[in-house]
Design a protein around this motif. Sequence first.
Motif, PDB file in Angstrom:
ATOM      1  N   ASN A 277      82.358  54.854  23.345  1.00  0.00           N
ATOM      2  CA  ASN A 277      82.609  55.580  22.095  1.00  0.00           C
ATOM      3  C   ASN A 277      82.313  57.062  22.272  1.00  0.00           C
ATOM      4  O   ASN A 277      83.071  57.921  21.800  1.00  0.00           O
ATOM      5  N   SER A 278      81.219  57.361  22.939  1.00  0.00           N
ATOM      6  CA  SER A 278      80.854  58.753  23.168  1.00  0.00           C
ATOM      7  C   SER A 278      81.855  59.451  24.082  1.00  0.00           C
ATOM      8  O   SER A 278      82.295  60.570  23.808  1.00  0.00           O
ATOM      9  N   LEU A 279      82.251  58.777  25.158  1.00  0.00           N
ATOM     10  CA  LEU A 279      83.164  59.383  26.126  1.00  0.00           C
ATOM     11  C   LEU A 279      84.568  59.557  25.565  1.00  0.00           C
ATOM     12  O   LEU A 279      85.232  60.569  25.837  1.00  0.00           O
ATOM     13  N   LEU A 280      85.042  58.585  24.798  1.00  0.00           N
ATOM     14  CA  LEU A 280      86.376  58.706  24.211  1.00  0.00           C
ATOM     15  C   LEU A 280      86.412  59.832  23.184  1.00  0.00           C
ATOM     16  O   LEU A 280      87.422  60.530  23.048  1.00  0.00           O
ATOM     17  N   GLU A 281      85.316  60.000  22.457  1.00  0.00           N
ATOM     18  CA  GLU A 281      85.226  61.104  21.501  1.00  0.00           C
ATOM     19  C   GLU A 281      85.342  62.453  22.227  1.00  0.00           C
ATOM     20  O   GLU A 281      85.949  63.392  21.714  1.00  0.00           O
ATOM     21  N   MET A 286      88.195  59.516  32.410  1.00  0.00           N
ATOM     22  CA  MET A 286      87.797  59.035  33.732  1.00  0.00           C
ATOM     23  C   MET A 286      86.458  58.305  33.655  1.00  0.00           C
ATOM     24  O   MET A 286      86.302  57.202  34.183  1.00  0.00           O
ATOM     25  N   ALA A 287      85.482  58.916  32.982  1.00  0.00           N
ATOM     26  CA  ALA A 287      84.165  58.290  32.849  1.00  0.00           C
ATOM     27  C   ALA A 287      84.235  57.040  31.980  1.00  0.00           C
ATOM     28  O   ALA A 287      83.512  56.061  32.215  1.00  0.00           O
ATOM     29  N   ALA A 288      85.118  57.040  30.963  1.00  0.00           N
ATOM     30  CA  ALA A 288      85.259  55.871  30.086  1.00  0.00           C
ATOM     31  C   ALA A 288      85.816  54.678  30.859  1.00  0.00           C
ATOM     32  O   ALA A 288      85.353  53.546  30.690  1.00  0.00           O
ATOM     33  N   THR A 289      86.820  54.917  31.706  1.00  0.00           N
ATOM     34  CA  THR A 289      87.363  53.816  32.513  1.00  0.00           C
ATOM     35  C   THR A 289      86.303  53.277  33.454  1.00  0.00           C
ATOM     36  O   THR A 289      86.233  52.071  33.699  1.00  0.00           O
ATOM     37  N   SER A 290      85.475  54.165  33.985  1.00  0.00           N
ATOM     38  CA  SER A 290      84.406  53.732  34.893  1.00  0.00           C
ATOM     39  C   SER A 290      83.414  52.838  34.164  1.00  0.00           C
ATOM     40  O   SER A 290      82.956  51.822  34.710  1.00  0.00           O
ATOM     41  N   ALA A 291      83.084  53.182  32.915  1.00  0.00           N
ATOM     42  CA  ALA A 291      82.103  52.411  32.145  1.00  0.00           C
ATOM     43  C   ALA A 291      82.611  50.997  31.860  1.00  0.00           C
ATOM     44  O   ALA A 291      81.884  50.018  32.041  1.00  0.00           O
ATOM     45  N   VAL A 292      83.854  50.879  31.422  1.00  0.00           N
ATOM     46  CA  VAL A 292      84.374  49.547  31.075  1.00  0.00           C
ATOM     47  C   VAL A 292      84.666  48.739  32.338  1.00  0.00           C
ATOM     48  O   VAL A 292      84.504  47.510  32.359  1.00  0.00           O
ATOM     49  N   LEU A 336      87.385  42.716  25.955  1.00  0.00           N
ATOM     50  CA  LEU A 336      88.833  42.932  25.940  1.00  0.00           C
ATOM     51  C   LEU A 336      89.201  44.045  24.967  1.00  0.00           C
ATOM     52  O   LEU A 336      90.101  44.849  25.237  1.00  0.00           O
ATOM     53  N   ARG A 337      88.510  44.124  23.847  1.00  0.00           N
ATOM     54  CA  ARG A 337      88.785  45.206  22.885  1.00  0.00           C
ATOM     55  C   ARG A 337      88.454  46.565  23.502  1.00  0.00           C
ATOM     56  O   ARG A 337      89.180  47.540  23.296  1.00  0.00           O
ATOM     57  N   MET A 338      87.348  46.635  24.240  1.00  0.00           N
ATOM     58  CA  MET A 338      86.976  47.900  24.885  1.00  0.00           C
ATOM     59  C   MET A 338      88.012  48.321  25.916  1.00  0.00           C
ATOM     60  O   MET A 338      88.308  49.505  26.077  1.00  0.00           O
ATOM     61  N   LEU A 339      88.569  47.363  26.623  1.00  0.00           N
ATOM     62  CA  LEU A 339      89.506  47.649  27.699  1.00  0.00           C
ATOM     63  C   LEU A 339      90.917  47.913  27.187  1.00  0.00           C
ATOM     64  O   LEU A 339      91.736  48.530  27.883  1.00  0.00           O
ATOM     65  N   HIS A 340      91.208  47.465  25.966  1.00  0.00           N
ATOM     66  CA  HIS A 340      92.571  47.500  25.441  1.00  0.00           C
ATOM     67  C   HIS A 340      93.248  48.867  25.479  1.00  0.00           C
ATOM     68  O   HIS A 340      94.425  48.950  25.850  1.00  0.00           O
ATOM     69  N   PRO A 341      92.587  49.979  25.121  1.00  0.00           N
ATOM     70  CA  PRO A 341      93.288  51.263  25.167  1.00  0.00           C
ATOM     71  C   PRO A 341      93.825  51.615  26.550  1.00  0.00           C
ATOM     72  O   PRO A 341      94.817  52.330  26.666  1.00  0.00           O
ATOM     73  N   PHE A 342      93.181  51.111  27.594  1.00  0.00           N
ATOM     74  CA  PHE A 342      93.591  51.433  28.954  1.00  0.00           C
ATOM     75  C   PHE A 342      94.516  50.375  29.557  1.00  0.00           C
ATOM     76  O   PHE A 342      95.323  50.695  30.426  1.00  0.00           O
ATOM     77  N   ALA A 368      92.441  45.255  15.971  1.00  0.00           N
ATOM     78  CA  ALA A 368      91.075  44.731  15.835  1.00  0.00           C
ATOM     79  C   ALA A 368      90.089  45.893  15.951  1.00  0.00           C
ATOM     80  O   ALA A 368      90.363  46.891  16.606  1.00  0.00           O
ATOM     81  N   SER A 369      88.934  45.765  15.325  1.00  0.00           N
ATOM     82  CA  SER A 369      87.950  46.844  15.342  1.00  0.00           C
ATOM     83  C   SER A 369      87.419  47.063  16.749  1.00  0.00           C
ATOM     84  O   SER A 369      87.222  46.119  17.507  1.00  0.00           O
ATOM     85  N   PHE A 370      87.201  48.332  17.096  1.00  0.00           N
ATOM     86  CA  PHE A 370      86.685  48.680  18.415  1.00  0.00           C
ATOM     87  C   PHE A 370      85.168  48.492  18.416  1.00  0.00           C
ATOM     88  O   PHE A 370      84.499  48.836  17.439  1.00  0.00           O
TER      89      PHE A 370
END
Length: 544
Positions: A277-281, A286-292, A336-342, A368-370
């Motif tokens: 949430n912090s990284l997408l904001e 790049m860091a968000a993909t690494s986290a998930v 799966l919800r966290m990964l969905h945007p990517f 669905a809610s993130f």
Amino acid sequence: DWCISRQLWWGHRIPAYFVRIAGQLGDPSDINWWVVGRNEAEAYHRAKQKFPGVEFELEQDPDVLDTWFSSGLWPFAVMGWPEDTEDFEKYYPTTLLATGKDILTFWVARMVMLSIHLTGKIPFSKVFCHTIMRDANGRKMSKSLGNVVDPLDVVRGISLEGLHAKLSLGNLDPREVEVAKKGHIKDFPNGIPECGTDALRFALCTYASAGSDVSLDIMRVDAYRKFCNKLWNATRFALIKLGTDFVPLPDTTLTGHESLAERWILHRLNVAATTMNSLLEKMSFMAATSAVHRFWLYELCDTYIEYIKPITAPGADAQACRSALQTLYTCLDLGLRMLHPFMPFVTEELWQRLPRRANESCSSICIASFPESRADFESSTTDVEFKFVMDIAAAGRSLASRYGIVSGSEFFITNSSNKSYNLILPLISGITAMISGSTVSILPPGEAAPAGCVVSSINNEAAIHLLVRGKVDIDQEIGKIKNKITKMTQLKDTVVKKMQTPKYAAAASEKMKQADQVKISNYDAEIEALQHSIKAFLVLKGGK
């Protein structure tokens, strides 16, 4: 003149007019024969002033302004401007422009200037400069070089011959075609493997960092295709374990029956959600993909799923099994919800196969809610305790690999305190599952491991021993252990000398001093365990 690829038939016609005077042969290349105007009437008035008393005709330049000028109007023209439309009122100005840094002056600056001039408003409040993709050799992709990688070829896959064939479809010079073919042979000797849309999308997001230029690595994209397979296999395993009669709890509220491993994976899920949430904001994709990716691959698949296999096996404790599966379901659903945007396609497909909670009404994962940060999932203490367990398993795998004992390995965990013994005892089955092809026993505090074992110290409270009697050269192993004792002693002495300096006593924080004391204690425990191993090997040899 602009090249034909920069011409837009719907573009803005250049407001310049050639003055054709009766009886004279004007030179179109001479700027003195031209006038400009907002319309033909204004141009005619200027021509009369420039060429008084003569008859003339005006011929407007048939060419159009370059594409950047026309596209500079894009932020507001697409909203219906100059009409005061509902879209213009609702959506203009916009918020974010995603672009490449190479066209900041060509396009972005024009959009800002034209928007301010024609609407009085800045067209967007933020500009995100994405990565510029280059070929494997660092060159900018160019049709003239023949090094453009078609995204569809990465999605669908293509043979080397297919890549060569596509070169003949363009208008490349034959010499350039040969250069491009040599590039294909060097970069894609086996063609491009079929990677799929999700893998390509995820890979491109891993490159998205502060507008830097990067070279596209097809093998990296292919690695994310294998990651998609990992997602599929993990979900398939879960669905088999859940069974057709599984009913998820109405919500994700903790039941209080969760094991240490469950509390740990829910904590890691929460860390990933909070981080993302912090990284997408911040648009740090790049860091968000690494986290998930880290959560799915290393924490959920490689650790939690492996850990619960004996817990969910037939004949295992029913309550522990139900609790582990409920936690697994929660991780899959929210993961799966966290990964969905990517990775929108594979996550939608897998999410649709999961059973739904009673209060879940969403028909698609995309609405669905993130996942958001959850205080009840947060548990830093659990994180530390379960890391201790993972360190034991990792140390066991390392010993087995070092001594080449792939299967049938026997491990013994020794403890110097009741605290570590009581923590590890109920987790033995999970530790065994994480050290494939092994048996693991835990010994009561103070009890030594059998003779003929090598050791890896976890900390000053626990160590794991691998039985190697009859499987290794004893003299050689004693030599290795002595070398390791020397190394541990040197590391300990370094810390001790540092702590004995006046500067350290005056400047070091209390936290640093405590950390260094722990290091010394751990080194002492490691040295003691290694010395016990030497004694055990000497007993095997018949020495003293």
